[in-house]
Design a protein around this motif. Sequence first.
Motif, mmCIF file in Angstrom:
data_model
loop_
_atom_site.group_PDB
_atom_site.id
_atom_site.type_symbol
_atom_site.label_atom_id
_atom_site.label_comp_id
_atom_site.label_asym_id
_atom_site.label_seq_id
_atom_site.Cartn_x
_atom_site.Cartn_y
_atom_site.Cartn_z
ATOM 1 N N VAL A 159 0.872 4.254 -2.919
ATOM 2 C CA VAL A 159 0.709 5.695 -2.683
ATOM 3 C C VAL A 159 1.902 6.445 -3.276
ATOM 4 O O VAL A 159 1.744 7.451 -3.982
ATOM 5 N N ALA A 160 3.113 5.926 -3.026
ATOM 6 C CA ALA A 160 4.319 6.586 -3.548
ATOM 7 C C ALA A 160 4.338 6.552 -5.074
ATOM 8 O O ALA A 160 4.701 7.536 -5.725
ATOM 9 N N ALA A 161 3.918 5.424 -5.652
ATOM 10 C CA ALA A 161 3.956 5.299 -7.121
ATOM 11 C C ALA A 161 2.962 6.261 -7.774
ATOM 12 O O ALA A 161 3.259 6.887 -8.794
ATOM 13 N N PHE A 162 1.774 6.389 -7.180
ATOM 14 C CA PHE A 162 0.806 7.359 -7.727
ATOM 15 C C PHE A 162 1.353 8.777 -7.613
ATOM 16 O O PHE A 162 1.207 9.593 -8.520
ATOM 17 N N GLN A 208 -6.519 -1.865 3.873
ATOM 18 C CA GLN A 208 -6.719 -0.617 3.148
ATOM 19 C C GLN A 208 -6.664 -0.792 1.641
ATOM 20 O O GLN A 208 -5.891 -1.597 1.122
ATOM 21 N N ASN A 209 -7.535 -0.049 0.948
ATOM 22 C CA ASN A 209 -7.436 0.154 -0.492
ATOM 23 C C ASN A 209 -6.640 1.431 -0.725
ATOM 24 O O ASN A 209 -6.610 2.317 0.131
ATOM 25 N N VAL A 210 -6.033 1.526 -1.890
ATOM 26 C CA VAL A 210 -5.326 2.757 -2.259
ATOM 27 C C VAL A 210 -6.109 3.431 -3.383
ATOM 28 O O VAL A 210 -6.467 2.782 -4.377
ATOM 29 N N ASN A 247 -3.035 13.288 -4.808
ATOM 30 C CA ASN A 247 -4.098 13.032 -3.815
ATOM 31 C C ASN A 247 -4.207 11.545 -3.432
ATOM 32 O O ASN A 247 -5.185 11.139 -2.814
ATOM 33 N N ALA A 248 -3.206 10.751 -3.817
ATOM 34 C CA ALA A 248 -3.277 9.314 -3.504
ATOM 35 C C ALA A 248 -3.362 9.107 -1.988
ATOM 36 O O ALA A 248 -2.645 9.752 -1.221
ATOM 37 N N HIS A 249 -4.244 8.237 -1.592
ATOM 38 C CA HIS A 249 -4.454 8.007 -0.164
ATOM 39 C C HIS A 249 -4.998 6.594 0.043
ATOM 40 O O HIS A 249 -5.335 5.902 -0.912
ATOM 41 N N ALA A 306 0.846 -1.205 0.000
ATOM 42 C CA ALA A 306 0.000 0.000 0.000
ATOM 43 C C ALA A 306 0.879 1.252 0.000
ATOM 44 O O ALA A 306 0.591 2.221 -0.717
ATOM 45 N N ASP A 307 1.961 1.232 0.793
ATOM 46 C CA ASP A 307 2.897 2.380 0.778
ATOM 47 C C ASP A 307 3.496 2.550 -0.616
ATOM 48 O O ASP A 307 3.650 3.668 -1.111
#
Length: 432
Positions: free
Chosen positions: A100-103, A284-286, A110-112, A96-97
């Motif tokens: 978020v970093a890749a987006f 969690q979903n990203v 706004n990736a979360h 998931a981390d």
Amino acid sequence: MVRRNSLSGFLAAFFVAAISASAQISAPEPDPLARMRQAAASVQACSASEISACAQAAPKIIANALGASPLAENLRRLTDEIGGRLTGSPAMGKAADWAVAAFRDAGIDNAHTEKFTIPHTWSEGATHIQILSPSGFPVHAVSVAWSPATPPGGIEGDLVDAGDGAPEDFARMGPDARGAILLIRTDVLRSFGDLFAEDLRNPGIIERAVSAGARAILWMGTREGMLLSRHLTGLGQDGSIEKLPQAIVAREDAQRLARDLGAEQRIRVRLDLPNRIGGPAEEQNVVAEIRGRERPNEFIVLGAHLDSFDLGTGALDNGCNAALVVEAARDIHLTGLLPKRSIRFVLFSGEEEGMLGSWAYVRTHREELDRTDAAIIFDEGSGRVSGFSLGGRLDLQPEVLQQALAPLNSWGVNRFTEDAVLGTDNLDFLLE
Ligand SMILES: [Zn+2]
């Protein structure tokens, strides 16, 4: 299938998608297809007009996809560095981390993450099958995912050949199944259809085994050459722990056991599955989004699941498609053009345990679903794109998809089926 230069990365953006144009029907709308016809009309307007953003966008997106891309490196990090990522595991948290970093690196700031709860976490302990008598041989096996643990020291029982696990097999075994460890025979898995046939068949076998009083099930591996695989046993899962301890035995070892049983040997085995089970736990979903310029409150969802099983690195199922959703975001963002509607990129968790992440997403975003014009889900491996499963919406093909895919005509993205794929995250959009 970590093949990714930038060209194949783009092709993957259209690879075997289970497209599920959102099928939710809002009560006040008399014609449930009206919204899709509207969408079709706007697509036609787009491709017909030289000044439309749509007409500008396609060649720019294609050029971005064909140019230098971080896709291969992103996928390498996800698969080689993080590796297999079971839902609820520390590796899945790292994934998931990564997402978020890749987006954010793709320009979507706004990736979360969006949290939801899974009923159980699960990880395999030191699975061990010992043949107690007669003198045996080393048996290669892994636990079925989300199988209950056996008590400390394992369980002992007679191994009984349960054939295909059909009702007649249980009738033949009669009381011999009670207290036994059952060996279920399987065919070699050769096609996607075989996979679903297995998913449909297994729950009935487990029900019969429970009713017959069996203590555990050993499944003959469906892959040849001692290749072990792990998954849950069937469709319709909801993150619960399985009803019986179960392991998958390497096909050749299982065949040897079956031959021994066929030769009237009595085989006594001990099965030790010290699986670690926890939860409920937060998962969690990203989610990332490119906001629409005209209708920001209408959505197109591009999704793929980020979780995987853990014997391999989850490259085909489904790392390649998670990386392509990120790449699609990058390629669209790089054009500098804003889409008419918002495009939402969602990487789900919990898919392998019963599409728990997409289920959470549609519940969290229920109020938006009638404004979600399409949900396009990628989850069938990698390779050249051939077309889409339309989730019962064959009416989309001539108007919407052929127009939308016109810039890709030369790549032969032209196979459409009406099928509603049941085994991945599109299902929750169909249901809701
Ligand atoms: Zn998958």
